[in-house]
Design a protein around this motif. Structure first.
Motif, short mmCIF file in Angstrom:
data_model
loop_
_atom_site.label_atom_id
_atom_site.label_comp_id
_atom_site.label_asym_id
_atom_site.label_seq_id
_atom_site.Cartn_x
_atom_site.Cartn_y
_atom_site.Cartn_z
N VAL A 24 1.63 46.17 -70.22
CA VAL A 24 2.18 44.96 -69.63
C VAL A 24 2.66 44.06 -70.75
O VAL A 24 1.90 43.71 -71.65
CB VAL A 24 1.12 44.22 -68.79
N GLY A 25 3.94 43.70 -70.70
CA GLY A 25 4.53 42.78 -71.67
C GLY A 25 4.99 41.51 -70.99
O GLY A 25 4.76 41.30 -69.80
N GLU A 26 5.67 40.66 -71.73
CA GLU A 26 6.14 39.38 -71.19
C GLU A 26 7.31 39.57 -70.23
O GLU A 26 7.45 38.82 -69.27
CB GLU A 26 6.56 38.46 -72.33
N TYR A 27 8.16 40.58 -70.47
CA TYR A 27 9.36 40.77 -69.67
C TYR A 27 9.36 42.03 -68.82
O TYR A 27 10.23 42.20 -67.99
CB TYR A 27 10.59 40.79 -70.57
N GLN A 29 6.86 45.77 -67.38
CA GLN A 29 5.62 46.54 -67.25
C GLN A 29 5.99 48.01 -67.13
O GLN A 29 6.91 48.37 -66.40
CB GLN A 29 4.87 46.09 -66.00
N TYR A 55 10.33 41.74 -65.04
CA TYR A 55 9.98 40.42 -64.52
C TYR A 55 11.22 39.54 -64.59
O TYR A 55 11.49 38.89 -65.59
CB TYR A 55 8.82 39.81 -65.30
N ASN A 58 11.01 35.90 -65.66
CA ASN A 58 10.88 35.64 -67.10
C ASN A 58 12.17 35.94 -67.85
O ASN A 58 12.51 35.25 -68.80
CB ASN A 58 9.75 36.47 -67.68
N SER A 61 14.85 33.04 -66.80
CA SER A 61 14.05 31.85 -66.50
C SER A 61 14.90 30.60 -66.25
O SER A 61 14.44 29.67 -65.60
CB SER A 61 13.05 31.60 -67.63
#
Length: 70
Positions: A24-27, A29, A55, A58, A61
């Motif tokens: 799982v990363g910030e931007y 999965q 995501y 993100n 944004s």
């Protein structure tokens, strides 16, 4: 796991075991898993399943989650 209640395979369990990992990363999965049969009735081969989720909230944004009209 499944066990049929009637028919020629009544009472004989079938199913798979699915070990895997998820990053799982910030931007995004990323998930990868193996599909292993528990017996011959479930199959003989080994499978692989992978998923990639982005995501969008993100990534974009400044555009997603904002009011359309001020």
């Amino acid at each position: 796991m499944q066990t049929p209640l009637d028919g020629r395979l009544a009472g004989e369990a079938t199913g798979t075991i699915n070990p895997g990992v998820i990053w799982v990363g910030e931007y995004a999965q990323l998930g990868v898993e193996a599909i292993l049969s528990i017996n011959e009735r479930s199959g003989r081969d080994i499978g692989v399943r992978a998923q990639l989720h982005f995501y969008l909230g993100n990534i974009f944004s400044n555009a997603i989650g904002k009011p359309i009209f001020d």
